[in-house]
Design a protein around this motif. Structure first.
Motif, PDB file in Angstrom:
ATOM      1  N   GLY A 176      -0.841   4.547  -0.420  1.00  0.00           N
ATOM      2  CA  GLY A 176      -1.835   5.613  -0.476  1.00  0.00           C
ATOM      3  C   GLY A 176      -3.210   5.011  -0.645  1.00  0.00           C
ATOM      4  O   GLY A 176      -3.378   3.778  -0.698  1.00  0.00           O
ATOM      5  N   ARG A 177      -4.210   5.854  -0.760  1.00  0.00           N
ATOM      6  CA  ARG A 177      -5.585   5.378  -0.878  1.00  0.00           C
ATOM      7  C   ARG A 177      -5.765   4.640  -2.204  1.00  0.00           C
ATOM      8  O   ARG A 177      -5.622   5.223  -3.275  1.00  0.00           O
ATOM      9  CB  ARG A 177      -6.550   6.554  -0.770  1.00  0.00           C
ATOM     10  CG  ARG A 177      -8.016   6.135  -0.742  1.00  0.00           C
ATOM     11  CD  ARG A 177      -8.900   7.336  -0.440  1.00  0.00           C
ATOM     12  NE  ARG A 177     -10.304   6.933  -0.388  1.00  0.00           N
ATOM     13  CZ  ARG A 177     -11.115   6.943  -1.423  1.00  0.00           C
ATOM     14  NH1 ARG A 177     -10.652   7.343  -2.608  1.00  0.00           N
ATOM     15  NH2 ARG A 177     -12.377   6.567  -1.302  1.00  0.00           N
ATOM     16  N   LYS A 178      -6.054   3.362  -2.118  1.00  0.00           N
ATOM     17  CA  LYS A 178      -6.308   2.505  -3.276  1.00  0.00           C
ATOM     18  C   LYS A 178      -5.124   2.484  -4.244  1.00  0.00           C
ATOM     19  O   LYS A 178      -5.298   2.391  -5.461  1.00  0.00           O
ATOM     20  CB  LYS A 178      -7.598   2.931  -3.995  1.00  0.00           C
ATOM     21  CG  LYS A 178      -8.843   2.762  -3.138  1.00  0.00           C
ATOM     22  CD  LYS A 178     -10.108   3.089  -3.915  1.00  0.00           C
ATOM     23  CE  LYS A 178     -11.344   2.865  -3.037  1.00  0.00           C
ATOM     24  NZ  LYS A 178     -12.596   3.165  -3.748  1.00  0.00           N
ATOM     25  N   ILE A 179      -3.901   2.583  -3.701  1.00  0.00           N
ATOM     26  CA  ILE A 179      -2.681   2.514  -4.503  1.00  0.00           C
ATOM     27  C   ILE A 179      -1.817   1.365  -3.988  1.00  0.00           C
ATOM     28  O   ILE A 179      -1.583   1.252  -2.784  1.00  0.00           O
ATOM     29  CB  ILE A 179      -1.882   3.835  -4.439  1.00  0.00           C
ATOM     30  CG1 ILE A 179      -2.700   4.990  -5.019  1.00  0.00           C
ATOM     31  CG2 ILE A 179      -0.553   3.711  -5.188  1.00  0.00           C
ATOM     32  CD1 ILE A 179      -2.019   6.338  -4.890  1.00  0.00           C
ATOM     33  N   GLU A 210      -5.681  -4.316  -8.745  1.00  0.00           N
ATOM     34  CA  GLU A 210      -4.644  -5.163  -8.152  1.00  0.00           C
ATOM     35  C   GLU A 210      -4.165  -6.196  -9.152  1.00  0.00           C
ATOM     36  O   GLU A 210      -4.857  -6.528 -10.116  1.00  0.00           O
ATOM     37  CB  GLU A 210      -5.172  -5.849  -6.886  1.00  0.00           C
ATOM     38  CG  GLU A 210      -6.386  -6.727  -7.097  1.00  0.00           C
ATOM     39  CD  GLU A 210      -6.896  -7.315  -5.783  1.00  0.00           C
ATOM     40  OE1 GLU A 210      -6.114  -7.972  -5.087  1.00  0.00           O
ATOM     41  OE2 GLU A 210      -8.086  -7.103  -5.470  1.00  0.00           O
ATOM     42  N   PRO A 226       0.831  -1.213   0.000  1.00  0.00           N
ATOM     43  CA  PRO A 226       0.000   0.000   0.000  1.00  0.00           C
ATOM     44  C   PRO A 226       0.865   1.262   0.000  1.00  0.00           C
ATOM     45  O   PRO A 226       1.834   1.371   0.737  1.00  0.00           O
ATOM     46  CB  PRO A 226      -0.806  -0.125   1.298  1.00  0.00           C
ATOM     47  CG  PRO A 226      -0.815  -1.601   1.597  1.00  0.00           C
ATOM     48  CD  PRO A 226       0.511  -2.110   1.127  1.00  0.00           C
ATOM     49  N   ARG A 269      -3.442   1.632  -9.448  1.00  0.00           N
ATOM     50  CA  ARG A 269      -4.410   2.476  -8.759  1.00  0.00           C
ATOM     51  C   ARG A 269      -5.809   1.900  -8.993  1.00  0.00           C
ATOM     52  O   ARG A 269      -6.169   1.604 -10.119  1.00  0.00           O
ATOM     53  CB  ARG A 269      -4.353   3.923  -9.271  1.00  0.00           C
ATOM     54  CG  ARG A 269      -2.996   4.593  -9.101  1.00  0.00           C
ATOM     55  CD  ARG A 269      -2.989   5.971  -9.762  1.00  0.00           C
ATOM     56  NE  ARG A 269      -1.671   6.580  -9.696  1.00  0.00           N
ATOM     57  CZ  ARG A 269      -1.225   7.320  -8.691  1.00  0.00           C
ATOM     58  NH1 ARG A 269      -2.033   7.544  -7.656  1.00  0.00           N
ATOM     59  NH2 ARG A 269      -0.022   7.834  -8.702  1.00  0.00           N
ATOM     60  N   ASN A 270      -6.561   1.759  -7.904  1.00  0.00           N
ATOM     61  CA  ASN A 270      -7.926   1.240  -7.992  1.00  0.00           C
ATOM     62  C   ASN A 270      -7.970  -0.145  -8.641  1.00  0.00           C
ATOM     63  O   ASN A 270      -8.969  -0.516  -9.260  1.00  0.00           O
ATOM     64  CB  ASN A 270      -8.817   2.205  -8.781  1.00  0.00           C
ATOM     65  CG  ASN A 270      -8.866   3.582  -8.174  1.00  0.00           C
ATOM     66  OD1 ASN A 270      -9.139   3.729  -6.975  1.00  0.00           O
ATOM     67  ND2 ASN A 270      -8.583   4.599  -8.970  1.00  0.00           N
TER      68      ASN A 270
END
Length: 276
Positions: free
Chosen positions: A161-164, A202, A159, A199-200
């Protein structure tokens, strides 16, 4: 669920598909250039040291375009929805190490035939919902090639950051290769490293019967984004009599849109042969 509701939902999905096709047609001539190396702009490391010095025997490199901006639709004939647009390329590196391929004591001398596949490309035009694009590399069950690893490892995203999620492909192997018409032996360190960010979404990396699978899973509407294809598949065999061998390559797209499960598949028709 009533029949009328089924019809209404089907009509809604079809109107959505019509809008997606209008957008895709407008964007078709503006698809991004597929990078041959990472272009994240995030300063990630990229190293490709898979090609040994000139004069190395029993080494071969080949590049294959498996899919080139191919549109993959759902298999349901009554509800044809565009699931993804896919470009997929594979660089194949083949080595013979430790023993000459015609040596009758190949196995006893720890002879090995190693195949490294470096995948690149893009997934685009993903519709709303959760979609998984999985690229499958298989060997025939009767062949001698065995899947050794698929990189980066599954669930290895860090991880950031947010959704990164940050991923690292890191492959290195020491190989005893031949030169000087087979009279010379030298150590070669095959190495590949690639850092990339999702991002957003996987990474998919998993071993399957007779092969490997890689790809990307996106859990939201990314219809205006292009997702990088990245991965390294490694196969090996200790039996040169099993060559030439080949890989079968296939793309699978599975989406859940508005509670409906949709599936698209493309048998690429490309057979990657090695050992010829």
């Amino acid at each position: 669920m009533s029949k009328n509701l089924d019809v209404e939902i089907g009509d809604l999905l079809q109107r959505l598909q019509d809008k997606l096709e209008e957008r895709d047609a407008a964007q078709a001539t503006n698809s991004p250039e597929i990078p041959r190396s990472p272009g994240s702009g995030l300063g990630g490391e990229y190293v490709n040291e898979l090609t040994p010095p000139a004069g190395t025997m029993f080494f071969k490199r080949a590049t294959h375009t498996i899919l080139d901006q191919e549109w993959i639709y759902s298999e349901n004939p009554s509800l044809r929805i565009l699931l993804a647009m896919l470009t997929w390329r594979v660089d194949v590196y083949t080595y013979v190490a430790n023993a000459m391929p015609d040596d009758p004591l190949f196995s006893e001398k720890n002879g090995s035939i190693l195949v490294v596949l470096v995948h690149s490309g893009m997934v685009g035009n993903i519709g709303p919902g959760t979609c998984e694009t999985a690229l499958r590399v298989e060997c025939p069950a009767e062949g001698t090639l065995v899947a050794q690893t698929q990189l980066p490892p599954q669930d290895s995203g860090v991880p950031a950051g947010r959704k990164i999620l940050n991923y690292t492909i890191s492959y290195e192997e020491r190989l005893s290769l031949f030169n000087n018409c087979g009279n010379g032996i030298f150590d070669f360190y095959a190495r590949y490293k690639e850092d990339f960010t999702r991002r957003n979404s996987e990474q998919i990396s998993r071993m399957i019967p007779n092969g490997c699978e890689l790809g990307v899973r996106a859990s939201r509407n990314l219809s205006d984004e292009y997702l990088k294809i990245a991965g390294v598949s490694v196969f090996h065999t200790a039996d040169p009599k099993g060559l030439p061998a080949y890989f079968d390559l296939r793309a699978n797209v599975n989406c859940t849109i508005g509670g409906f499960k949709l599936r698209g598949m493309r048998n690429t028709g490309v057979v990657v042969r090695i050992g010829e």
